[in-house]
Design an enzyme around this catalytic site. Structure first.
Site, PDB file in Angstrom:
ATOM      1  N   LYS A 141       0.855  -1.200   0.000  1.00 54.17           N
ATOM      2  CA  LYS A 141       0.000   0.000   0.000  1.00 54.17           C
ATOM      3  C   LYS A 141       0.886   1.244   0.000  1.00 54.17           C
ATOM      4  O   LYS A 141       1.867   1.303   0.751  1.00 54.17           O
ATOM      5  CB  LYS A 141      -0.901  -0.016   1.242  1.00 54.17           C
ATOM      6  CG  LYS A 141      -1.878   1.149   1.324  1.00 54.17           C
ATOM      7  CD  LYS A 141      -2.757   1.028   2.571  1.00 54.17           C
ATOM      8  CE  LYS A 141      -3.826   2.110   2.625  1.00 54.17           C
ATOM      9  NZ  LYS A 141      -4.684   1.987   3.840  1.00 54.17           N
ATOM     10  N   SER A 192      -9.545   1.677   2.794  1.00 59.02           N
ATOM     11  CA  SER A 192      -8.705   2.411   1.867  1.00 59.02           C
ATOM     12  C   SER A 192      -7.611   1.567   1.210  1.00 59.02           C
ATOM     13  O   SER A 192      -7.023   2.001   0.226  1.00 59.02           O
ATOM     14  CB  SER A 192      -8.067   3.589   2.590  1.00 59.02           C
ATOM     15  OG  SER A 192      -7.187   3.138   3.606  1.00 59.02           O
ATOM     16  N   SER A 242      -9.604  -0.304   7.200  1.00 58.68           N
ATOM     17  CA  SER A 242      -9.022  -0.269   5.859  1.00 58.68           C
ATOM     18  C   SER A 242      -8.247  -1.510   5.414  1.00 58.68           C
ATOM     19  O   SER A 242      -7.922  -1.624   4.233  1.00 58.68           O
ATOM     20  CB  SER A 242      -8.101   0.942   5.720  1.00 58.68           C
ATOM     21  OG  SER A 242      -8.878   2.071   5.433  1.00 58.68           O
TER      22      SER A 242
HETATM   23  N1  GLN Z   1     -13.149   4.051   5.913  1.00 59.76           N
HETATM   24  C1  GLN Z   1     -12.624   4.666   7.077  1.00 59.76           C
HETATM   25  C2  GLN Z   1     -12.319   6.116   6.778  1.00 59.76           C
HETATM   26  O1  GLN Z   1     -12.738   6.565   5.774  1.00 59.76           O
HETATM   27  C3  GLN Z   1     -11.416   3.925   7.548  1.00 59.76           C
HETATM   28  C4  GLN Z   1     -10.207   4.191   6.764  1.00 59.76           C
HETATM   29  C5  GLN Z   1      -8.965   3.503   7.272  1.00 59.76           C
HETATM   30  O2  GLN Z   1      -9.050   2.515   8.030  1.00 59.76           O
HETATM   31  N2  GLN Z   1      -7.822   4.043   6.899  1.00 59.76           N
HETATM   32  O3  GLN Z   1     -11.691   6.795   7.521  1.00 59.76           O
END
Ligand code: GLN
Length: 412
Positions: free
Chosen positions: A4, A79, A103
């Site tokens: 990532k 994400s 994420s």
């Molecule tokens: N979907 C969540 C957000 O938008 C979590 C994102 C994450 O875990 N980085 O913040």
């Protein structure tokens, strides 16, 4: 492996899916990257993600949105969407993602792979570009549970460069993969099976829980009464920490700089206006507001107090069970663009994963089955702090029974 694009790599750019870091090559490697190198890993490249890890679909990536390999045109989640898609499509052996509110687990579930968010402090965050420092954690995204255990062993452990990393010894996670779950108590939280849960998801998840029982586990009911506050608490704490962390992107030392500006203030303003996307700007606004004088007590402090209640919910539940089983997401993957005009629906889709980050406990998504339309559905397992071994053991037992290990999408 492919990684990532939120982890610093000195041999290739690290963009965090953002224009503001488009050409940025970090001067050092993240600790987890160093550890992978020490084990002889070959890094194939960096993977798409929501800008600064803010999102649930990877649509907030400045450089394009990954498709779900099970059905093109559908989201891979976020994400860490690029990581999940790439592993599911067999383009790399495994990936590392980051998880601040789901994420790793959510895209793993939507793409039919294994993803683990370790206990806060289990893995060094040195070289992980910070989103919300009290919630962020790095973890493996793999094709099966055995690979997850192997990667956990490599990346875990104390790091003097991250004061929040734990000195607790790192267990041999592979040894945790043992047949049978006799004596293991699995809690099923009533609050995680409420309104909005897709019936097919519920069916697959309940089927997976029955498989854990077949393997010898005892299934009991538990309650996490503050679940309904998780999303509200998260969307104060995470943006507040993000607004502080993202203050460093000012165009001065690195990242995008607007060259037309005539004053220093204009340079800050124009660089940040052009460099950040809308979701990131929205969160900086919310976070700055929540932290400002006069509002701090009403928002950040209040949210931190409710966070303690959520943490206590888990402590109480883990007094009567060894792990908690639930869905990862309320629905399988959806069409790219489908929830674009409904930010609240997107935020609410994280309701089942956010709590583990708020409580600091480990959580995992393991493939459990498919919807009638052929989209993957994962089972979420959560355990008490530093109890990753019980997660891996339960996940491995499910994998032996669910019959979906090794099933890969047909790619055109
Ligand atoms: N979907 C969540 C957000 O938008 C979590 C994102 C994450 O875990 N980085 O913040």
């Amino acid at each position: 492996l492919a990684i990532k694009d939120v982890l610093c790599t000195s041999t290739m750019p690290t963009t965090c899916g953002s224009r503001i870091l488009e050409h940025f090559v970090p001067p050092y490697d993240a600790t987890v990257i160093e550890k992978l190198h020490n084990e002889g890993a070959v890094l194939l490249g960096k993977l798409a993600m929501d800008e600064f890890a803010m999102g649930s679909t990877s649509e907030n990536c400045a450089f394009g949105t990954p498709n779900n390999p099970w059905r093109p045109g559908y989201v891979a989640g976020g994400s860490s969407g690029g990581s999940a898609a790439c592993v599911a499509a067999d383009q790399c052996l495994a990936s590392l993602g980051s998880d601040t509110g789901g994420s790793i687990r959510q895209p793993a579930s939507l793409c039919g792979i294994v993803g683990m968010k370790p206990t806060y402090g289990r893995v060094s965050r040195y070289g992980l570009v910070a989103f919300a420092s009290s919630l962020d954690q790095i973890g493996p995204m793999t094709k099966d549970v055995r690979d997850c255990a192997l990667l956990m062993k490599v990346i875990s452990g104390r790091d003097p460069r991250d004061a929040t990393s734990s000195p607790k010894p790192v267990p041999d996670y592979s040894a945790a993969l043992r047949e049978g779950l006799k004596g293991v108590r699995v809690g099923v939280p009533t609050e995680y099976f409420g309104a909005g849960l897709d019936p097919e998801v519920e069916q697959v998840v309940r089927g997976a829980i029955a498989m854990l029982a077949d393997a010898g586990a005892e299934i009991i009911k538990v309650s996490l009464p503050h679940t309904e506050y998780c999303v509200a608490v998260y969307y104060l704490i995470a943006p507040a920490e993000a607004s502080s962390n993202l203050a460093r992107y000012d165009g001065v030392r690195y990242g995008y700089r607007d060259m037309q500006a005539e004053s220093l203030l204009d340079m800050y303003r124009q660089s940040r206006s052009a460099g950040f996307g809308n979701e990131v700007k929205k969160r900086i606004l919310i976070g700055t507001y929540a932290l400002s004088a006069g509002y701090y007590d009403a928002y950040y402090k209040k949210a931190s107090q409710v966070r303690t209640l959520i943490r206590e919910d888990f402590a109480r539940a883990f007094a009567s069970c060894d792990l908690i089983a639930s869905p990862v997401t309320p629905t399988p993957a959806w069409r790219i663009g489908e929830k674009g005009d409904d930010p609240l629906a997107l935020y609410l889709s994280d309701i089942l994963t956010i709590s583990a980050n708020l409580a600091g406990i480990p959580g995992m998504s393991v493939p459990a089955g498919f919807s009638s339309g052929g989209l993957p559905i994962g089972l979420q397992l959560q355990a008490a702090h530093f109890n990753e071994e019980i997660l891996l053991r339960a996940a491995w037992n499910l994998e032996q029974r669910a019959g979906v290990r090794g099933r890969r999408p047909e790619l055109g």
